[in-house]
Design an enzyme around this catalytic site. Structure first.
Site, PDB file in Angstrom:
ATOM      1  N   CYS A 349      21.022  -6.714  63.940  1.00  0.00           N
ATOM      2  CA  CYS A 349      21.446  -6.214  65.244  1.00  0.00           C
ATOM      3  C   CYS A 349      20.700  -6.892  66.403  1.00  0.00           C
ATOM      4  CB  CYS A 349      21.315  -4.699  65.321  1.00  0.00           C
ATOM      5  SG  CYS A 349      22.159  -3.856  63.984  1.00  0.00           S
ATOM      6  N   TYR A 393      20.234  -4.771  69.929  1.00  0.00           N
ATOM      7  CA  TYR A 393      21.551  -4.534  70.524  1.00  0.00           C
ATOM      8  C   TYR A 393      21.617  -4.955  71.978  1.00  0.00           C
ATOM      9  CZ  TYR A 393      23.232  -1.762  66.543  1.00  0.00           C
ATOM     10  OH  TYR A 393      23.651  -1.341  65.322  1.00  0.00           O
ATOM     11  N   TRP A 411      18.263   0.253  71.740  1.00  0.00           N
ATOM     12  CA  TRP A 411      18.413   0.702  70.358  1.00  0.00           C
ATOM     13  C   TRP A 411      17.137   0.450  69.558  1.00  0.00           C
ATOM     14  CZ3 TRP A 411      18.538  -2.425  65.880  1.00  0.00           C
ATOM     15  CH2 TRP A 411      18.916  -1.747  64.699  1.00  0.00           C
ATOM     16  N   TYR A 611      32.985  -1.429  61.883  1.00  0.00           N
ATOM     17  CA  TYR A 611      31.633  -1.618  62.400  1.00  0.00           C
ATOM     18  C   TYR A 611      30.863  -2.626  61.558  1.00  0.00           C
ATOM     19  CZ  TYR A 611      27.129  -0.243  64.427  1.00  0.00           C
ATOM     20  OH  TYR A 611      25.922  -0.232  65.088  1.00  0.00           O
ATOM     21  N   HIS A 612      30.143  -3.517  62.242  1.00  0.00           N
ATOM     22  CA  HIS A 612      29.370  -4.579  61.581  1.00  0.00           C
ATOM     23  C   HIS A 612      30.253  -5.661  60.966  1.00  0.00           C
ATOM     24  CE1 HIS A 612      25.434  -2.037  61.301  1.00  0.00           C
ATOM     25  NE2 HIS A 612      25.539  -2.711  62.433  1.00  0.00           N
ATOM     26  N   HIS A 707      28.426  -7.423  66.101  1.00  0.00           N
ATOM     27  CA  HIS A 707      28.666  -6.185  66.841  1.00  0.00           C
ATOM     28  C   HIS A 707      29.731  -6.334  67.931  1.00  0.00           C
ATOM     29  CE1 HIS A 707      24.867  -5.364  64.860  1.00  0.00           C
ATOM     30  NE2 HIS A 707      25.171  -4.091  64.975  1.00  0.00           N
TER      31      HIS A 707
HETATM   32 CU    CU Z   1      24.209  -2.671  63.985  1.00  0.00          CU
END
Ligand code: CU
Ligand code: NAG
Ligand code: NAG
Ligand code: NAG
Ligand code: NAG
Ligand code: NAG
Ligand code: NAG
Ligand code: NAG
Ligand code: NAG
Ligand code: NAG
Ligand code: NAG
Length: 769
Positions: A349, A393, A411, A611-612, A707
């Site tokens: 991330c 992030y 994050w 997601y991801h 992301h």
């Molecule tokens: Cu992530």
């Protein structure tokens, strides 16, 4: 007992078939609980005969032919008794209700709620009413559940709307049906008729019934007719019904790849490709995934556990490439590096930026301050100076000066304001920019700052400026000189906060924004798309207009600009249920820059990408999508990727003939060409005979994705300023834009386009002066 019940229902159907539909409205009754129940029949259900006990709020409906009710506010809900949906899917609220009617009313009163489940047998349970946001018309696929009543808003996407979306009915993990409105099956092919709350349920019934290959559905009274696979199936026109038939039946002309594009085979990866970048001047894609605080094992097949991920302090990198220029053959060149995280940091991330040299600068993430650099020339990661502020992030982008700007990222790292920093890639130094605060660019996330300064949509623009287009509804200019400064650039039209949506510069200064959701997690995805035009100078006024909505709402999707300027929007989910594939959108869509609208691509994605997951343009004009998950010991991990071949690569179902770039520049000995902004570039294209109206050209900057964010990709169209024959080829001259805001330094794929059919790319490097 069951048989007699079924016979009763069949008799009932027979009655309805002969009764006129207008009689139905006269039978609408007002119930005590303020629900309007449309029902043809009053015969109450004898629960004792049934293994499943129908909840009182549901029983009258179950035995009727019309499982629809109208809430006191006038919204129509379809009801399925003894059914529910996975509880975590699109969950927005749960609490106590006194009745199904009350639970439905709560749904009506709750923004985004489309389905309400009432658990009759747990009347006193504090969570007997569950409200969910599910994508109606697609994802309703209830499971049997004793004592639960599921009510959901009836689809406002009726047949014509579905038809406009490509004419297919998509039911994940089920067979694919083609839709035809105002049509009925001929009686001879009907297997049986029944009554279902929605066309989807009718399709599910067909899908699980042997011999069924088509249905017709009558919205008016929810009559569902299942029809046989008889090749003689012929449809008749009908005012009241719509049919859906197995696409494989090939009743009408099948859709061609020229229209739908085509998904290639799925390639296994040794990691979940949660972050990817193109290696410059190559056919290689680098994917990595770092150690995460999860213990999980993955099996490729039932016999062997091949990959076991544990907290072993390693970063996994995999490098995939293609052999030669054959875009249809993808070789699996695996290079697994076990770089230690203690040296490099855990790049899970992070922010990613490809610099002027094509080196990948990866900042922050799970370990918040370290910065790592992947240099393709070295073929490994090296550590760079850490940031001053720990982040994860955050977004990161290259400025026109060739520096890397980062912003946000609460994050990960300490609980401080994550104002901007700027990285001088040559000196390897970071400078703090307290004049670039995050307050102006934060969303109103339910989880506060932890989420609200994540994944900024950053674009390097003229004179060192950085334009932030979202995901907040507010847009801003940031300046990285001195100690930094910023100025507001207004609202993004009528957009809401659009976390984990996409923003893509598909043409000079023209940005498409699409999807996202108000909060990072547990909120509905947006359909909305906007077009943002940047001024020709830094800090000028920004023009925003609303584009037609996407076909599907999407959050956690990925968008990729193609050489034609089209934007391929793929994956995502209708509701941001991070770490799940609930309500995954299996169909991609294409934004057309000419019509400024989206069109559904009627080729079902083989694997959900939520997601991801990532998507990135490859140098052969195809798109790689992969990953998704990284959720520990869960079922949503996708250690694989697929290649999508866009429609422009096809003529009918065959590959289109592609133009071919025989030479870039004039010096034949030069392989890796370097140009400064404003330079003239000669491009020799062969053979010219395909060309209708001469070639056009486009350069697309090498992308990097994680992301739903890719701040590196950008397309610049190039129109020839002159052309001359060169033997049997044609030599064109184009001029690059003259400023590094329009044309950030770094590696670009150069495509020749012949009637929108792209060549394989050749690489050029835009170098700083
Ligand atoms: Cu992530
Ligand atoms: C459903 O619940 C009722 C009442 O608790 C029970 O009698 C019945 O056996 C249940 N049926 C099934 C299939 O579980
Ligand atoms: C729904 O909203 C209406 C109007 O505000 C209100 O009268 C009613 O009590 C609400 N019902 C529920 C169950 O929240
Ligand atoms: C209440 O409902 C929840 C969710 O379905 C369930 O986990 C719980 O066991 C129920 N409690 C009681 C007392 O029925
Ligand atoms: C459909 O409706 C139109 C207009 O009401 C009518 O003229 C036509 O006959 C109808 N067709 C059928 C097949 O019922
Ligand atoms: C499982 O994977 C291993 C390693 O790739 C392979 O050798 C084996 O043949 C596979 N087994 C099956 C049943 O596919
Ligand atoms: C890559 O770099 C890491 C850390 O700098 C080192 O541990 C590893 O041995 C290197 N791998 C290769 C293949 O050079
Ligand atoms: C971070 O700071 C905010 C604002 O002072 C505070 O509300 C929050 O509790 C802090 N969080 C942590 C993890 O320290
Ligand atoms: C930064 O650049 C902007 C735009 O060029 C300029 O207006 C501003 O004065 C500069 N600030 C500093 C501190 O140099
Ligand atoms: C940008 O424009 C705004 C309004 O036009 C102005 O207030 C601000 O000072 C400008 N900022 C820079 C750095 O030029
Ligand atoms: C083709 O272009 C190259 C590079 O500009 C040049 O060297 C060569 O002479 C040209 N050939 C012809 C036949 O024009």
């Amino acid at each position: 007992m069951k048989t007699s019940q079924s016979l009763g229902i069949l008799a009932l159907f027979a009655q309805v078939r002969t009764s006129s539909t207008s009689a139905r409205s006269t039978e609408v009754i007002q119930t005590q609980n303020a629900l309007t129940v449309s029902s043809n029949v009053g015969s109450p259900d004898d629960s004792s005969k049934n293994a499943l006990v129908n909840a009182p709020g549901c029983s009258g409906l179950l035995s009727s032919n019309n499982k629809r009710i109208q809430s006191s506010g006038g919204t129509e809900f379809a009801v399925t008794c003894n059914s529910d949906l996975p509880e975590e899917m699109g969950k927005i609220w749960s609490g106590n209700s006194v009745s199904l009617a009350d639970c439905i009313e709560r749904c009506e009163n709750t923004t985004s709620c489309t389905a309400a489940t009432f658990k009759e047998q747990a009347r006193t349970n504090s969570t007997n009413c569950l409200l969910q946001a599910v994508l109606i018309g697609r994802a309703i696929n209830p499971a049997p559940r004793n004592g639960s009543s599921l009510a959901y808003k009836t689809a406002d996407t009726k047949c014509s709307a579905l038809l406009a979306q490509g004419g297919r009915v998509q039911l994940p993990e089920r067979r694919d049906y083609t839709l035809q409105c105002k049509t009925d099956v001929i009686p001879e092919t009907a297997l049986r008729s029944t009554y279902m709350g929605s066309m989807n349920e009718c399709l599910i019934a067909c899908d699980t019934e042997e011999g069924c290959a088509a249905i017709s559905y009558r919205e008016l009274d929810q009559r569902c007719t299942l029809a046989s696979a008889d090749k003689a199936v012929r449809f008749v026109s009908s005012n009241a019904t719509d049919v859906a038939y197995l696409t494989a039946l090939d009743i009408t002309k099948p859709l061609e790849k020229e229209v739908t594009g085509s998904w290639g085979r799925t390639i296994d990866f040794p990691v979940i490709p949660v972050a990817v970048a193109l290696l410059p001047n190559s056919q290689k894609l680098l994917a990595w995934s770092a150690d995460y605080e999860d213990d999980y094992t993955i099996t490729y097949n039932n016999t062997e556990q091949i990959h076991s991920f544990r907290r072993d302090g390693h970063l996994y990198t995999t490098c995939h490439g293609r052999e030669g220029s054959q875009y249809s053959s993808l070789s699996f060149l695996r290079l697994l590096l076990g770089a230690t995280i203690s040296v490099l940091g855990n790049m899970f991330c992070p922010g990613i930026t490809l610099d002027a040299m094509g080196r990948m600068i990866v900042s922050g993430g799970s370990t918040d301050k370290p910065v790592s650099v992947y240099d393709a020339d070295i073929g490994n990661w090296t550590a760079a100076s850490p940031m001053h502020i720990g982040r994860g992030y955050q977004s990161s982008v290259l400025t026109s000066n060739g520096d890397v700007f980062v912003l946000g990222g609460s994050w990960s790292g300490p609980n401080v304001t994550k104002y901007g920093e700027i990285y001088d890639t040559r000196a390897d130094t970071w400078t703090e920019l307290p004049g670039c605060p995050t307050a102006p660019m934060q969303t109103q996330d339910k989880k506060g700052i932890y989420r609200s300064d994540n994944h900024a949509w950053l674009f390097g623009w003229k004179d060192g400026s950085i334009f932030q287009a979202g995901p907040s509804k507010a847009m801003n200019w940031f300046y990285a000189n001195g100690s930094g400064s910023y100025s507001p650039a207004g609202l993004r039209g009528d957009a809401e906060d659009s976390m984990c949506g996409n923003a893509v510069m598909y043409d000079v200064g023209k940005i498409l924004t699409a999807g996202g959701s108000p909060s990072y997690d547990n909120t509905v995805g947006h359909y909305a798309a906007h077009l943002v035009s940047l001024p020709s100078a830094a800090n000028g006024s920004v023009d925003v207009s609303r584009a037609p909505d996407m076909v599907y709402p999407r959050v956690q999707a990925n968008s990729v600009v193609l050489p034609t300027g089209e934007v391929f929007v793929t994956g995502g989910q209708a509701f941001s249920d991070i770490f799940t594939d609930y309500q995954a959108i299996y169909y991609s869509e294409m934004f057309d820059p000419r019509t400024k609208s989206f069109r559904l691509l009627d080729a079902m994605q083989p694997i959900p990408r939520t997601y991801h997951s990532v998507a990135i343009l490859l140098p052969d004009g195809t798109v790689f999508t992969g990953g998704g998950g990284l959720c520990g010991p869960c079922r949503w991990n996708h250690l694989d990727g697929s290649i999508y071949e866009p429609p422009y690569l096809f003529k009918g179902n065959e590959y289109a003939k592609r133009p071919f770039i025989t030479r870039t520049g004039t010096d034949e000995s030069t392989t890796a060409l370097s140009f400064t902004a404003g330079a003239e570039v000669t491009i020799t294209v062969s053979p010219p005979v395909y060309s209708q109206a001469g070639h056009t050209f486009a350069i697309v900057r090498a992308g990097s994705a994680t992301h739903s964010t890719d701040t590196d990709q950008r397309r610049v169209p190039l129109r020839p300023i002159s052309q001359a024959p060169n033997g049997s080829d044609v030599q064109y001259t184009v001029q690059l834009p003259s400023d590094y805001g329009t044309l950030p330094a770094g590696w670009y794929m150069l495509f020749a386009l012949d009637d929108d059919v792209p060549s394989l790319a050749t690489w050029i490097r835009v170098a700083l002066p």
